[in-house]
Structure formats: C-alpha cells, structure tokens
Design an enzyme around this catalytic site. Sequence first.
Site, mmCIF file in Angstrom:
data_model
loop_
_atom_site.group_PDB
_atom_site.id
_atom_site.type_symbol
_atom_site.label_atom_id
_atom_site.label_comp_id
_atom_site.label_asym_id
_atom_site.label_seq_id
_atom_site.Cartn_x
_atom_site.Cartn_y
_atom_site.Cartn_z
ATOM 1 N N LYS A 61 -16.570 19.863 -39.650
ATOM 2 C CA LYS A 61 -16.937 18.472 -39.930
ATOM 3 C C LYS A 61 -18.434 18.265 -39.704
ATOM 4 O O LYS A 61 -19.119 17.647 -40.522
ATOM 5 C CB LYS A 61 -16.118 17.522 -39.042
ATOM 6 C CG LYS A 61 -14.653 17.429 -39.465
ATOM 7 C CD LYS A 61 -13.776 16.716 -38.438
ATOM 8 C CE LYS A 61 -12.316 16.749 -38.896
ATOM 9 N NZ LYS A 61 -11.373 16.162 -37.926
ATOM 10 N N GLN A 105 -11.308 13.801 -32.102
ATOM 11 C CA GLN A 105 -10.428 14.837 -32.646
ATOM 12 C C GLN A 105 -9.087 14.842 -31.905
ATOM 13 O O GLN A 105 -9.039 14.795 -30.676
ATOM 14 C CB GLN A 105 -11.119 16.214 -32.518
ATOM 15 C CG GLN A 105 -10.378 17.360 -33.157
ATOM 16 C CD GLN A 105 -10.241 17.248 -34.682
ATOM 17 O OE1 GLN A 105 -11.076 16.655 -35.353
ATOM 18 N NE2 GLN A 105 -9.186 17.809 -35.216
ATOM 19 N N ASP A 128 -11.524 7.549 -39.092
ATOM 20 C CA ASP A 128 -10.189 8.139 -39.253
ATOM 21 C C ASP A 128 -9.176 7.123 -39.787
ATOM 22 O O ASP A 128 -8.081 7.501 -40.208
ATOM 23 C CB ASP A 128 -9.669 8.636 -37.898
ATOM 24 C CG ASP A 128 -9.872 10.135 -37.716
ATOM 25 O OD1 ASP A 128 -9.753 10.868 -38.716
ATOM 26 O OD2 ASP A 128 -10.129 10.551 -36.576
HETATM 27 N N1 GUN Z 1 -6.291 16.352 -36.040
HETATM 28 C C1 GUN Z 1 -5.592 16.742 -37.147
HETATM 29 N N2 GUN Z 1 -5.882 15.943 -38.188
HETATM 30 C C2 GUN Z 1 -6.776 15.032 -37.740
HETATM 31 C C3 GUN Z 1 -7.449 13.943 -38.358
HETATM 32 O O1 GUN Z 1 -7.281 13.637 -39.547
HETATM 33 N N3 GUN Z 1 -8.279 13.248 -37.556
HETATM 34 C C4 GUN Z 1 -8.484 13.554 -36.261
HETATM 35 N N4 GUN Z 1 -9.315 12.800 -35.546
HETATM 36 N N5 GUN Z 1 -7.860 14.553 -35.652
HETATM 37 C C5 GUN Z 1 -7.026 15.294 -36.397
#
Ligand code: GUN
Length: 295
Positions: A61, A105, A128
């Site tokens: 990311k 995350q 998110d």
């Molecule tokens: N862990 C797995 N998928 C995601 C996501 O889309 N966002 C976040 N913040 N954590 C994740």
Amino acid sequence: MSISLSTEAVNKVIDGKATAEVVLQEVKAEVDQFKQQGIQPCLAVILVGFDPASQVYVRNKVQKAEQVGIRSLEFRMDADTSTETLLAKIKELNEDASVNGILVQLPLPKHIDENTVLQSVLAEKDVDGFHSENVGGLSQGRDVLVPCTPKGCLRLLKDHLGDLSGLNAVVIGRSNIVGKPMANLLLHENCTVTIVHSKTQNIQDICKQADILVAAIGRPQMINADYVKENAVVIDVGINRIEQHGKTRLVGDVDYDSVYPIASAITPVPGGVGPMTIAYLMKNTLHATHIQHGH
Ligand code: GUN
C-alpha cells in the site's frame, strides 16, 4: 480459427492487474491536479503487530501510494500496544490537517477493541469505509467512502459488462469488509442481489442462478463448476495460501480450472481482485482529500 479462439481466451480472463494500472493512471493524473493547487494528498497506514501477511499488504500500500505521488506515512506499533495508545495515535492523525486518509490494517491483536478503533477514525478520513457513518451512507446510496475491495470488484464488473441492471447477482460471504458492501453496491446498480453464507441451505442451487457470482468466503477453491451457471461472470475475492506438491501456492475461493470452461469471464488469483483493492485505496485517498477540501 486459432486467432478467434485466442481472442476469446484473452477476453474471458478479467485482467485485474491491467485494470488496476489504468485506475492508478487516473489517480496519478488527479494527484497532479491537486499538486497544481498546492495540495499534497496523504495516506497514513497503521500496522499493529507483526503478522507477516499484513506486513506485505502494508508495504504494498505504501509503495503504491508513493508510485502515484500520494505522500504516505507508515506507523508500526508493537503487538502489545494498548487500545488507548492506538486511539491516541488515531486522534493525532485525525487532527493533522495534512493527513487525508487513515487506514488501520486488520486483523488487530485480540486484546484491542476493534470496533472502538474503527469508529475513532474520522469518517471523512476513513479510506477503508468501515466507519458506521460510511456504512450507513453506502446503504442509503450516498457518495461516501466505500470499502476498497468491493469497489474494485464493481469496476471490473462494469468494465466487463457495462450496465448491470436486472442481472442476478449472488455474493458468497457476509463480511463487513467485502460481502455486505459488495451486495449494497450491486443493489445500487439495479442487480437482484442474494447473499449466501455458511448457514444458507441449497447454496449450490442459489449460486447456479447467478449471472454475477462474487466469491468472498476465505475457503480455498470451494466454488467449483457445480456452483456456476453457464456464461456467468465470476469474481474471486479469495487469497488463500495452500500447500501443494511441497510448495505454497496462492489460490482463490474459486476452483479456477473447474469453473473456467463454464464462466463467460473469470478473475484469476493472483492478478484479479488483489491489485484492484490497492488501486481503489488510492482512489479513496483522493476522494477523502476532495471531501476535506470541501469539493
Ligand atoms: N485486512 C484485510 N483486508 C483489509 C482491508 O481491506 N482493510 C484493512 N484495513 N485491513 C484489511
């Protein structure tokens, strides 16, 4: 004959990696416009603990943000970080006007109160789309921040099919991250939407009605030909690591080899939905930047 066959084969595999590159080009162009106005979009990513898969996702990311000109901040916190310490960090980022997007995350360590943490991110910085303000807004069809994976899936579907009105869509899985927002997005596209899950009876029969089948269950290769209608479009959200012949391999929730001959189009794993999730995180960061600048 061989030319038309190979063209068909190319079109049948929905190339998420290539589409993600297109999306990232769109993002880059928009970042440049922001910069001309003296605005530097900025994404903050918080990782608590040392989960190996999460470390890879966060690194990807951050790298992708930098590639498109979005400033990225990465915060790594120890696995024994308290909920209060994490909340204090989020408060600091909420109050920092130079930070446009905040992503925590998941999964968080078990002792941390996940709901309180996700609710503490300002809705307008919640890239998110997990804050209840954004979840409610999506349900009402407002232009809010929406989870990245379902947004990426929808882009693939619309690029491939055009208008989705009237199509039968079945979403397998009811998670807050994928299943529920995916169903809402498809509903807003005028699909007839069904969500099936682990307690659903006759899952196969329901899936077999689907023009659009989205698999988001986290069970390696569960969806085989018995679940798929002839000419359905199949979107595979799964990312599962399995052992095969003494090696680890990434597979989706769909048994690709079994489903490929039946589907009219299918996303591969890897190279399908995965790259689209990151690309739409970048889009969401720009959406958040727009909101904060009153656009
Ligand atoms: N862990 C797995 N998928 C995601 C996501 O889309 N966002 C976040 N913040 N954590 C994740």
